[in-house]
Design a protein around this motif. Structure first.
Motif, PDB file in Angstrom:
ATOM      1  N   VAL A 242       0.832  -1.209   0.000  1.00 42.42           N
ATOM      2  CA  VAL A 242       0.000   0.000   0.000  1.00 42.42           C
ATOM      3  C   VAL A 242       0.865   1.257   0.000  1.00 42.42           C
ATOM      4  O   VAL A 242       0.587   2.224  -0.728  1.00 42.42           O
ATOM      5  CB  VAL A 242      -0.962   0.000   1.201  1.00 42.42           C
ATOM      6  N   GLU A 243       1.915   1.243   0.795  1.00 44.48           N
ATOM      7  CA  GLU A 243       2.783   2.411   0.877  1.00 44.48           C
ATOM      8  C   GLU A 243       3.470   2.660  -0.474  1.00 44.48           C
ATOM      9  O   GLU A 243       3.616   3.806  -0.907  1.00 44.48           O
ATOM     10  CB  GLU A 243       3.814   2.222   1.989  1.00 44.48           C
ATOM     11  N   ARG A 244       3.859   1.582  -1.146  1.00 40.20           N
ATOM     12  CA  ARG A 244       4.476   1.746  -2.469  1.00 40.20           C
ATOM     13  C   ARG A 244       3.445   2.204  -3.503  1.00 40.20           C
ATOM     14  O   ARG A 244       3.750   3.028  -4.378  1.00 40.20           O
ATOM     15  CB  ARG A 244       5.128   0.424  -2.893  1.00 40.20           C
ATOM     16  N   ILE A 245       2.232   1.691  -3.405  1.00 38.10           N
ATOM     17  CA  ILE A 245       1.169   2.117  -4.323  1.00 38.10           C
ATOM     18  C   ILE A 245       0.874   3.605  -4.137  1.00 38.10           C
ATOM     19  O   ILE A 245       0.728   4.361  -5.110  1.00 38.10           O
ATOM     20  CB  ILE A 245      -0.098   1.270  -4.099  1.00 38.10           C
ATOM     21  N   MET A 246       0.783   4.064  -2.900  1.00 39.79           N
ATOM     22  CA  MET A 246       0.501   5.481  -2.642  1.00 39.79           C
ATOM     23  C   MET A 246       1.630   6.368  -3.162  1.00 39.79           C
ATOM     24  O   MET A 246       1.382   7.420  -3.777  1.00 39.79           O
ATOM     25  CB  MET A 246       0.289   5.707  -1.146  1.00 39.79           C
ATOM     26  N   ALA A 247       2.873   5.949  -2.933  1.00 41.72           N
ATOM     27  CA  ALA A 247       4.004   6.735  -3.449  1.00 41.72           C
ATOM     28  C   ALA A 247       3.963   6.782  -4.974  1.00 41.72           C
ATOM     29  O   ALA A 247       4.203   7.836  -5.585  1.00 41.72           O
ATOM     30  CB  ALA A 247       5.318   6.128  -2.960  1.00 41.72           C
ATOM     31  N   GLY A 248       3.651   5.653  -5.606  1.00 39.83           N
ATOM     32  CA  GLY A 248       3.560   5.611  -7.064  1.00 39.83           C
ATOM     33  C   GLY A 248       2.427   6.463  -7.590  1.00 39.83           C
ATOM     34  O   GLY A 248       2.575   7.149  -8.610  1.00 39.83           O
ATOM     35  N   ALA A 249       1.259   6.443  -6.898  1.00 35.39           N
ATOM     36  CA  ALA A 249       0.133   7.271  -7.324  1.00 35.39           C
ATOM     37  C   ALA A 249       0.486   8.748  -7.242  1.00 35.39           C
ATOM     38  O   ALA A 249       0.139   9.540  -8.122  1.00 35.39           O
ATOM     39  CB  ALA A 249      -1.095   6.960  -6.476  1.00 35.39           C
ATOM     40  N   ALA A 250       1.203   9.145  -6.179  1.00 38.30           N
ATOM     41  CA  ALA A 250       1.630  10.535  -6.057  1.00 38.30           C
ATOM     42  C   ALA A 250       2.561  10.917  -7.204  1.00 38.30           C
ATOM     43  O   ALA A 250       2.436  12.001  -7.801  1.00 38.30           O
ATOM     44  CB  ALA A 250       2.316  10.759  -4.708  1.00 38.30           C
ATOM     45  N   ASP A 251       3.478  10.025  -7.533  1.00 41.86           N
ATOM     46  CA  ASP A 251       4.377  10.286  -8.666  1.00 41.86           C
ATOM     47  C   ASP A 251       3.582  10.438  -9.962  1.00 41.86           C
ATOM     48  O   ASP A 251       3.839  11.345 -10.771  1.00 41.86           O
ATOM     49  CB  ASP A 251       5.387   9.143  -8.812  1.00 41.86           C
ATOM     50  N   ASP A 252       2.613   9.544 -10.168  1.00 40.64           N
ATOM     51  CA  ASP A 252       1.834   9.579 -11.399  1.00 40.64           C
ATOM     52  C   ASP A 252       1.041  10.877 -11.527  1.00 40.64           C
ATOM     53  O   ASP A 252       0.777  11.344 -12.651  1.00 40.64           O
ATOM     54  CB  ASP A 252       0.877   8.386 -11.456  1.00 40.64           C
ATOM     55  N   LEU A 253       0.648  11.450 -10.412  1.00 38.33           N
ATOM     56  CA  LEU A 253      -0.097  12.708 -10.416  1.00 38.33           C
ATOM     57  C   LEU A 253       0.826  13.921 -10.462  1.00 38.33           C
ATOM     58  O   LEU A 253       0.354  15.063 -10.476  1.00 38.33           O
ATOM     59  CB  LEU A 253      -0.993  12.789  -9.173  1.00 38.33           C
ATOM     60  N   GLY A 254       2.122  13.681 -10.455  1.00 39.59           N
ATOM     61  CA  GLY A 254       3.076  14.781 -10.483  1.00 39.59           C
ATOM     62  C   GLY A 254       3.272  15.472  -9.160  1.00 39.59           C
ATOM     63  O   GLY A 254       3.778  16.598  -9.119  1.00 39.59           O
ATOM     64  N   VAL A 255       2.894  14.812  -8.054  1.00 41.85           N
ATOM     65  CA  VAL A 255       3.022  15.433  -6.731  1.00 41.85           C
ATOM     66  C   VAL A 255       3.826  14.531  -5.793  1.00 41.85           C
ATOM     67  O   VAL A 255       3.622  14.541  -4.582  1.00 41.85           O
ATOM     68  CB  VAL A 255       1.632  15.743  -6.125  1.00 41.85           C
ATOM     69  N   GLY A 256       4.751  13.776  -6.360  1.00 39.25           N
ATOM     70  CA  GLY A 256       5.544  12.857  -5.550  1.00 39.25           C
ATOM     71  C   GLY A 256       6.309  13.539  -4.434  1.00 39.25           C
ATOM     72  O   GLY A 256       6.574  12.932  -3.383  1.00 39.25           O
ATOM     73  N   HIS A 257       6.655  14.815  -4.611  1.00 37.98           N
ATOM     74  CA  HIS A 257       7.400  15.543  -3.580  1.00 37.98           C
ATOM     75  C   HIS A 257       6.572  15.783  -2.324  1.00 37.98           C
ATOM     76  O   HIS A 257       7.131  16.116  -1.267  1.00 37.98           O
ATOM     77  CB  HIS A 257       7.894  16.877  -4.139  1.00 37.98           C
ATOM     78  N   THR A 258       5.245  15.626  -2.410  1.00 34.60           N
ATOM     79  CA  THR A 258       4.390  15.843  -1.240  1.00 34.60           C
ATOM     80  C   THR A 258       4.132  14.554  -0.465  1.00 34.60           C
ATOM     81  O   THR A 258       3.513  14.596   0.604  1.00 34.60           O
ATOM     82  CB  THR A 258       3.031  16.448  -1.644  1.00 34.60           C
ATOM     83  N   PHE A 259       4.571  13.422  -1.001  1.00 34.35           N
ATOM     84  CA  PHE A 259       4.324  12.139  -0.338  1.00 34.35           C
ATOM     85  C   PHE A 259       5.092  12.067   0.981  1.00 34.35           C
ATOM     86  O   PHE A 259       6.252  12.478   1.064  1.00 34.35           O
ATOM     87  CB  PHE A 259       4.759  10.991  -1.247  1.00 34.35           C
ATOM     88  N   ARG A 260       4.439  11.519   2.021  1.00 31.94           N
ATOM     89  CA  ARG A 260       5.120  11.323   3.294  1.00 31.94           C
ATOM     90  C   ARG A 260       4.481  10.186   4.073  1.00 31.94           C
ATOM     91  O   ARG A 260       3.335   9.794   3.821  1.00 31.94           O
ATOM     92  CB  ARG A 260       5.118  12.592   4.130  1.00 31.94           C
ATOM     93  N   ARG A 261       5.258   9.640   4.999  1.00 28.52           N
ATOM     94  CA  ARG A 261       4.727   8.662   5.947  1.00 28.52           C
ATOM     95  C   ARG A 261       3.984   9.401   7.054  1.00 28.52           C
ATOM     96  O   ARG A 261       4.436  10.450   7.529  1.00 28.52           O
ATOM     97  CB  ARG A 261       5.859   7.837   6.567  1.00 28.52           C
ATOM     98  N   ALA A 262       2.879   8.859   7.510  1.00 33.22           N
ATOM     99  CA  ALA A 262       2.022   9.548   8.470  1.00 33.22           C
ATOM    100  C   ALA A 262       2.602   9.501   9.883  1.00 33.22           C
ATOM    101  O   ALA A 262       3.190   8.496  10.297  1.00 33.22           O
ATOM    102  CB  ALA A 262       0.636   8.918   8.474  1.00 33.22           C
ATOM    103  N   PRO A 263       2.408  10.584  10.670  1.00 32.44           N
ATOM    104  CA  PRO A 263       2.690  10.539  12.109  1.00 32.44           C
ATOM    105  C   PRO A 263       1.541   9.829  12.820  1.00 32.44           C
ATOM    106  O   PRO A 263       0.375  10.179  12.623  1.00 32.44           O
ATOM    107  CB  PRO A 263       2.772  12.012  12.490  1.00 32.44           C
ATOM    108  N   VAL A 264       1.853   8.831  13.623  1.00 33.28           N
ATOM    109  CA  VAL A 264       0.801   7.983  14.179  1.00 33.28           C
ATOM    110  C   VAL A 264       1.020   7.739  15.670  1.00 33.28           C
ATOM    111  O   VAL A 264       2.151   7.766  16.161  1.00 33.28           O
ATOM    112  CB  VAL A 264       0.727   6.632  13.433  1.00 33.28           C
TER     113      VAL A 264
END
Length: 552
Positions: free
Chosen positions: A142-164
């Motif tokens: 899931v984490e890799r899918i989310m990072a890839g989706a962000a890249d595909d949308l051109g916003v990969g620089h905004t991707f981050r792991r959540a504070p939990v």
């Protein structure tokens, strides 16, 4: 501990993020504190194993369901909330972001204080108390899918792991309290079962019963579960009478009343607003501001997602905690992945195909029917609840957009119930284009990584123009005067300085992130300004605050 005239120094209504802070901090300052909680008390093993255990998962006490998940319906939004000792922390997703600058700069309150600076030490305290891990430490599909989706949308620089807020430790290993020098309960390392929002049976989730409430009870605060507050009435001689009854009772309601010098409303935005509206309507609290109900927020939220027809065994989409990553589709739109654990498929019943935004109801229904007729077998397989939590990723989408609802009371079948109307700012959205873009990008990545057909999915409430929110906020907001909000900058109700609102109802703007940490920080700040019991109150009187506002 009371001063003789009253049964309690302070009654706290609710035990969520605001109420738990009030219980601990006020008890530590010497006040006698009595907390009423409508929900039940849960030990770890009491939570439902999956969301299909309706009696332990859903909150419908009149039907014998005393679970953690509340669902409320308004004309303009479907609200998901929490229930039980610990409030929303029992079924929230452990996600603890600090909002961006837009939240602190909102015109409702930016002129009152430098809120980022003012709240900074209280965010730090809240993070320490809630055991925040600044970045989710595991990586999976899931984490890799989310990072890839962000890249595909051109916003990969905004991707981050959540504070939990989770004790990861060693999976399944129980250790003495690792947070408070042994004063808190023992904890068990997270097993990544994914059922955070059904209730953590492991003991890894940093719910409020593991921190604030445990420490408050250790100091002598009393928490009384399964008691619903039905009235708060101002007394002629000062103080308040608080009336409760047994939660969910049809007949033997066991109605009781106590008196308190001060009352803290922390029943969650829905519960606090409902109670304040009814007390204003009945005259039990005369002079409540007419601004009550205004600036009610939904965090400008939508729940969409991606579901695959089937998922290979190695693609463990349900393994992890509830929320682990996020990215920004644009400057105002924040997207997080959400998961339920294996077997917890009930919420999948709300999912359906994506529908065109801005279209009429007929066009939206026609789009669903057309999609089904074009590929009925695929549509049935996508809509199946079998292994739903293991076949998809929910996209939780939030915005800092300045939109709101106005909540009021209406009479229906002889009862007074809450209703909604569009309020200040842009109309509360029933469709978020950014949510659809995110869901489609996530679905494309699921399909690519899973090597199976996948599709973006919406929700049935969205089809009917009613968005869902897990972050119902506002309606009794911080303000500089009663014309502009219900509470002053110290969270005292205008005209009733013995009443206080310290839950999500006081939040004045859409934070665009999960609001639990902000509610906690605001409550910490409010409680830090209370005097110790018996000492002088250094907070300015409301008349002085109001006069200053009019002078400016």
């Amino acid at each position: 501990m009371s001063q003789g005239r009253f049964d309690h120094d302070v009654v706290v209504i609710g035990s969520g993020f605001g109420g738990s802070v009030a219980a601990l901090r006020l008890r530590a300052k010497g006040y006698g504190v009595h907390v009423y909680e409508a929900g039940r008390r849960f030990a770890d093993e009491d939570f439902a194993k999956t969301s299909w255990d309706l009696r332990r998962y859903l909150w419908a006490p009149a039907l014998g369901c005393f679970g953690v998940q509340r669902v409320h319906k308004l004309p303009h939004v479907l609200v998901l909330a929490g229930a039980g000792v610990g409030g929303g922390s029992l079924n929230y997703a452990n996600t603890l972001y600090v909002p961006g600058e837009v939240f602190f700069a909102d015109r409702q309150w930016a002129h009152i204080a430098d809120w980022r600076a003012e709240l900074a030490p209280h965010y730090a305290t809240a993070k320490r108390m809630l055991g925040v891990v600044e970045q989710y430490p595991h990586e999976g599909p899931v984490e890799r899918i989310m990072a890839g989706a962000a890249d595909d949308l051109g916003v990969g620089h905004t991707f981050r792991r959540a504070p939990v807020g989770v004790w990861f430790g060693v999976p399944g290993e129980t250790v003495p309290d690792p947070f408070f020098g042994g004063d808190g309960p023992e904890r068990t390392g997270c097993t990544l079962c994914g059922n955070c929002m059904v209730g953590c049976r492991v003991g890894a989730k940093n719910t409020l019963v593991k921190n604030y409430l445990a420490l408050a009870e250790r100091l002598g605060a009393v928490i009384e579960p399964l008691r619903t507050v039905t009235e708060v009435r101002a007394l002629a001689e000062g103080g308040y009478q608080v009336t409760t009854e047994r939660s969910g009772a049809w007949l033997r309601r066991d109605r009781r009343s106590v008196t308190a010098e001060q009352v803290v409303f922390a029943a969650g935005t829905w519960g606090t607003q409902q109670l304040l509206h009814r007390m204003k309507d009945s005259g039990a609290l005369p002079g409540l501001p007419d601004s009550l109900g205004r600036l009610t927020r939904t965090n400008s939220e939508a729940l969409d997602g991606a579901v695959a027809v089937a998922v290979p065994e190695g693609l463990e989409l349900a393994r992890g905690i509830a929320i682990t990553t996020s990215f920004h589709v644009d400057e105002t739109t924040h997207v997080e992945n959400v998961r339920y654990g294996p077997g917890s498929n009930l919420m999948g019943g709300l999912a359906t195909g994506l529908v065109p935004g801005g279209a009429s109801l007929g066009a939206r229904l026609a789009a669903l029917v057309g999609g089904f007729l074009r590929a009925p077998v695929t549509a049935l397989r996508l809509g199946s609840l079998r292994r739903w939590s293991e076949r998809g990723i929910i996209a939780l989408v939030m915005q800092t957009a300045d939109n709101s609802l106005t909540i009021s009371l209406k009479r229906r079948f002889g009862r007074r119930v809450l209703t909604s109307a569009q309020g200040h700012g842009e109309p509360n959205p029933s469709h978020l284009p950014g949510a659809h873009r995110a869901a489609q990008a996530i679905a494309a990545r699921v399909e690519r990584d899973g090597v199976v057909p996948a599709a973006a999915r919406g929700s049935w409430p969205e089809v009917f123009g009613i968005p869902m929110t897990a972050h119902f906020l506002g309606g009794a907001v911080v303000s500089d005067a009663p014309e502009h909000g219900v509470v002053d900058p110290f969270h005292r109700v205008w005209g009733h300085p013995g009443l206080h609102v310290v839950d999500g109802a006081a939040v004045p703007a859409n934070p665009g992130v999960n609001p639990s940490l902000t509610i906690t920080a605001l409550a910490e700040r409010a409680m830090s300004r209370w005097p110790r019991r018996g000492q002088a109150d250094e907070r300015p009187e409301q008349s002085a605050l109001h006069d200053a506002e009019h002078r400016e």
